[in-house]
Design a protein around this motif. Sequence first.
Motif, PDB file in Angstrom:
ATOM      1  N   GLY A 170     -66.078  -7.544  31.455  1.00 52.10           N
ATOM      2  CA  GLY A 170     -66.181  -6.527  32.488  1.00 52.10           C
ATOM      3  C   GLY A 170     -64.987  -5.611  32.602  1.00 52.10           C
ATOM      4  O   GLY A 170     -64.839  -4.913  33.608  1.00 52.10           O
ATOM      5  N   ILE A 171     -64.139  -5.585  31.580  1.00 54.81           N
ATOM      6  CA  ILE A 171     -62.943  -4.741  31.596  1.00 54.81           C
ATOM      7  C   ILE A 171     -63.094  -3.688  30.508  1.00 54.81           C
ATOM      8  O   ILE A 171     -63.046  -4.005  29.306  1.00 54.81           O
ATOM      9  CB  ILE A 171     -61.673  -5.580  31.358  1.00 54.81           C
ATOM     10  CG1 ILE A 171     -61.577  -6.713  32.380  1.00 54.81           C
ATOM     11  CG2 ILE A 171     -60.431  -4.702  31.404  1.00 54.81           C
ATOM     12  CD1 ILE A 171     -60.507  -7.734  32.077  1.00 54.81           C
ATOM     13  N   GLY A 172     -63.298  -2.442  30.894  1.00 59.40           N
ATOM     14  CA  GLY A 172     -63.505  -1.387  29.919  1.00 59.40           C
ATOM     15  C   GLY A 172     -64.098  -0.163  30.586  1.00 59.40           C
ATOM     16  O   GLY A 172     -64.046  -0.001  31.818  1.00 59.40           O
ATOM     17  N   ASP A 173     -64.649   0.708  29.776  1.00 55.25           N
ATOM     18  CA  ASP A 173     -65.283   1.911  30.304  1.00 55.25           C
ATOM     19  C   ASP A 173     -66.579   1.532  31.014  1.00 55.25           C
ATOM     20  O   ASP A 173     -67.483   0.939  30.407  1.00 55.25           O
ATOM     21  CB  ASP A 173     -65.571   2.886  29.166  1.00 55.25           C
ATOM     22  CG  ASP A 173     -66.175   4.178  29.672  1.00 55.25           C
ATOM     23  OD1 ASP A 173     -67.409   4.265  29.737  1.00 55.25           O
ATOM     24  OD2 ASP A 173     -65.401   5.088  30.025  1.00 55.25           O
ATOM     25  N   GLY A 174     -66.668   1.888  32.297  1.00 54.06           N
ATOM     26  CA  GLY A 174     -67.815   1.471  33.092  1.00 54.06           C
ATOM     27  C   GLY A 174     -69.146   1.941  32.545  1.00 54.06           C
ATOM     28  O   GLY A 174     -70.137   1.206  32.591  1.00 54.06           O
ATOM     29  N   ALA A 175     -69.182   3.156  31.998  1.00 50.05           N
ATOM     30  CA  ALA A 175     -70.440   3.679  31.449  1.00 50.05           C
ATOM     31  C   ALA A 175     -70.891   2.860  30.254  1.00 50.05           C
ATOM     32  O   ALA A 175     -72.080   2.531  30.111  1.00 50.05           O
ATOM     33  CB  ALA A 175     -70.267   5.147  31.074  1.00 50.05           C
ATOM     34  N   HIS A 176     -69.934   2.526  29.381  1.00 51.37           N
ATOM     35  CA  HIS A 176     -70.278   1.715  28.208  1.00 51.37           C
ATOM     36  C   HIS A 176     -70.721   0.322  28.626  1.00 51.37           C
ATOM     37  O   HIS A 176     -71.716  -0.215  28.114  1.00 51.37           O
ATOM     38  CB  HIS A 176     -69.078   1.620  27.258  1.00 51.37           C
ATOM     39  CG  HIS A 176     -69.244   0.562  26.206  1.00 51.37           C
ATOM     40  ND1 HIS A 176     -68.424  -0.546  26.143  1.00 51.37           N
ATOM     41  CD2 HIS A 176     -70.139   0.415  25.198  1.00 51.37           C
ATOM     42  CE1 HIS A 176     -68.802  -1.315  25.138  1.00 51.37           C
ATOM     43  NE2 HIS A 176     -69.836  -0.748  24.554  1.00 51.37           N
ATOM     44  N   LEU A 177     -70.003  -0.286  29.570  1.00 51.37           N
ATOM     45  CA  LEU A 177     -70.363  -1.634  30.004  1.00 51.37           C
ATOM     46  C   LEU A 177     -71.757  -1.651  30.623  1.00 51.37           C
ATOM     47  O   LEU A 177     -72.558  -2.554  30.343  1.00 51.37           O
ATOM     48  CB  LEU A 177     -69.320  -2.158  30.990  1.00 51.37           C
ATOM     49  CG  LEU A 177     -67.881  -2.282  30.473  1.00 51.37           C
ATOM     50  CD1 LEU A 177     -66.982  -2.857  31.548  1.00 51.37           C
ATOM     51  CD2 LEU A 177     -67.827  -3.140  29.221  1.00 51.37           C
ATOM     52  N   GLY A 178     -72.056  -0.654  31.431  1.00 51.66           N
ATOM     53  CA  GLY A 178     -73.383  -0.589  32.021  1.00 51.66           C
ATOM     54  C   GLY A 178     -74.472  -0.438  30.973  1.00 51.66           C
ATOM     55  O   GLY A 178     -75.555  -1.021  31.104  1.00 51.66           O
ATOM     56  N   ALA A 179     -74.181   0.329  29.932  1.00 51.07           N
ATOM     57  CA  ALA A 179     -75.177   0.562  28.879  1.00 51.07           C
ATOM     58  C   ALA A 179     -75.512  -0.698  28.106  1.00 51.07           C
ATOM     59  O   ALA A 179     -76.619  -0.830  27.577  1.00 51.07           O
ATOM     60  CB  ALA A 179     -74.671   1.650  27.931  1.00 51.07           C
ATOM     61  N   ILE A 180     -74.565  -1.634  28.018  1.00 49.42           N
ATOM     62  CA  ILE A 180     -74.835  -2.867  27.273  1.00 49.42           C
ATOM     63  C   ILE A 180     -75.150  -4.039  28.212  1.00 49.42           C
ATOM     64  O   ILE A 180     -75.280  -5.180  27.754  1.00 49.42           O
ATOM     65  CB  ILE A 180     -73.669  -3.243  26.341  1.00 49.42           C
ATOM     66  CG1 ILE A 180     -72.391  -3.548  27.128  1.00 49.42           C
ATOM     67  CG2 ILE A 180     -73.428  -2.148  25.308  1.00 49.42           C
ATOM     68  CD1 ILE A 180     -71.267  -4.128  26.275  1.00 49.42           C
ATOM     69  N   GLY A 181     -75.263  -3.766  29.502  1.00 40.31           N
ATOM     70  CA  GLY A 181     -75.671  -4.799  30.442  1.00 40.31           C
ATOM     71  C   GLY A 181     -74.573  -5.725  30.899  1.00 40.31           C
ATOM     72  O   GLY A 181     -74.834  -6.894  31.226  1.00 40.31           O
ATOM     73  N   VAL A 182     -73.339  -5.223  30.975  1.00 35.70           N
ATOM     74  CA  VAL A 182     -72.215  -6.018  31.459  1.00 35.70           C
ATOM     75  C   VAL A 182     -71.720  -5.410  32.766  1.00 35.70           C
ATOM     76  O   VAL A 182     -71.501  -4.197  32.862  1.00 35.70           O
ATOM     77  CB  VAL A 182     -71.070  -6.060  30.426  1.00 35.70           C
ATOM     78  CG1 VAL A 182     -69.837  -6.743  31.018  1.00 35.70           C
ATOM     79  CG2 VAL A 182     -71.524  -6.772  29.158  1.00 35.70           C
ATOM     80  N   GLU A 183     -71.531  -6.248  33.776  1.00 37.82           N
ATOM     81  CA  GLU A 183     -71.023  -5.781  35.063  1.00 37.82           C
ATOM     82  C   GLU A 183     -69.572  -5.314  34.925  1.00 37.82           C
ATOM     83  O   GLU A 183     -68.741  -6.001  34.333  1.00 37.82           O
ATOM     84  CB  GLU A 183     -71.081  -6.898  36.099  1.00 37.82           C
ATOM     85  CG  GLU A 183     -70.530  -6.508  37.460  1.00 37.82           C
ATOM     86  CD  GLU A 183     -70.414  -7.676  38.412  1.00 37.82           C
ATOM     87  OE1 GLU A 183     -69.928  -7.472  39.548  1.00 37.82           O
ATOM     88  OE2 GLU A 183     -70.794  -8.805  38.009  1.00 37.82           O
ATOM     89  N   THR A 184     -69.261  -4.163  35.473  1.00 35.24           N
ATOM     90  CA  THR A 184     -67.890  -3.644  35.438  1.00 35.24           C
ATOM     91  C   THR A 184     -67.057  -4.314  36.514  1.00 35.24           C
ATOM     92  O   THR A 184     -67.354  -4.209  37.707  1.00 35.24           O
ATOM     93  CB  THR A 184     -67.880  -2.113  35.644  1.00 35.24           C
ATOM     94  OG1 THR A 184     -68.660  -1.485  34.626  1.00 35.24           O
ATOM     95  CG2 THR A 184     -66.448  -1.583  35.590  1.00 35.24           C
TER      96      THR A 184
END
Length: 538
Positions: free
Chosen positions: A266-280
Amino acid sequence: MEAFDFVVVGAGSAGSIVAARLSESGRHSVLLLEAGGPDRSFWFKIPVGYARSYYDPAVNWMYSTEPEAELGGRRIYQPRGKVQGGSGSINAMIFVRGAREDFDDWRAAGNPGWAYEDVLPAFRKLETHETGEGPWHGGDGPIRVTPMRPGIHSISKAFLAGCRETQLPENEDFNGERIEGAGVYDVNTRSGLRSSSSREYLHPARRRPNLKLLHGVEVDRLVWRDGRIAGVEARQGGRAVSFAARREVVLCAGAFASPKLLQLSGIGDGAHLGAIGVETRRHLPAVGRNLQDHVCASFYYRSRVPTLNAAFAYPAGQARLALQWLLTRRGPFAMSVNQAGGFFRGRPDRTRANLQLYFNPLSYRIPDDPKAGLAPEPYPGFLLCFNPCRPTSRGEVSAQSPDPAAAPAIRPNYLSTEHDREEVVEGGRLVRRIMEAPALRAITAEELEPSRSARSDEELLDYFRHNSGSIYHPCGSAAMGPDPARSAVDARLRVHGVEGLRVVDASIFPNITAGNINAPTMMVAEKGAAMIVEDARS
């Protein structure tokens, strides 16, 4: 969960040092997790053994990039060590620290304590140089550094003579006062054996009761508790395991795995994390970005005089070299095949050396088929290889799904800037200029395809596009800097805005260094471990 003061992820070039230093005082309990197995094999000890691990999935992650637009849509091979010692157990052992300006640039990017004068003590601390202690070298460090100059092949001496005839500067020590010039590389070997951070730091440290090393553990994600990192979740032998960190988790998994693990946690670019199904959990857009690497191409030549091809190609020749190594711990089996080379300016108006060359008294082609293995060309041959030192292309590495077993997507974006394309042409011109020297013309029968027909600037660039590959120096994907919008860790290697977590490996390089990056990665580990120990006292 079993709890430790520190949990270190990855027993590679950096992790071996970090775990050894953190456990040194005996005050802290340390857990070191390694996805691969131990480095007990004979082939990890003998320098020439890296040829055996190049395409071995048992000890090598064998990554590849996504198709590279500027390299003809090719996927570029990226070997990474999957064994105790990491890539330091399977690399070619060229020991180059980098240029003074590289580290001064780290400091100028807003990282106090990382200028050349700041990192030189750490370089000296980690090494024992065969020539003894001096202003530039250490005399009592764990890593043994050996000059190859006394044992190089006679054809490598012809390369040095050709550089003199071309009026290029000479350099007796790339790790001394300056990096520019032609010379012979140092290697990290001890009495003809690989001197990796695993062998020199970790093996002795394993006797300590406060250090625990587990093999075959693949870390899936970091554990959050009360807004901070409190441990890791992992897999070992097909079962889920978890470990708690009372003080910190330290990521030393490398330029591909460390940012991937951050993203899956959950540590990274929020848009990318959301796109792969990981909570930011912490929006840090720089995680996975700023990826840098050295990309190189080789020019092949048929020789008029014997090279190492015959000795390595046939069992009788290999047996003679093996016997030489067994009796004397010297000879080609105790060295890197990349013997001579140097750092040069592609144009007179360049303010610093911007090209690195490798001269190899053995010619071989890297096969596309991993089952084919590495084999010398069936004739006396040698090769001359170059790469730009400080490419300006920037890429990224990213988790592709929440599945921790899935390989990361690696996009270096090689040659995506005009600067880098210009340097490729300069490198091709420099190779041709050196090869026209009388000393090299005298031993060269012919240049071979596919480089022979590349003559114009456009043809040299096209040759590089379709025949280049990585020289395996990925770094920068969790870069150090003061601004959380543009960097992942601060100057003390703490992840911005996340308590209990640091990254200590080649990921944190703000910019790539000139030369091979194993030595600066070990330096980062020495400095990073010292910072962690210092902060633990406060």
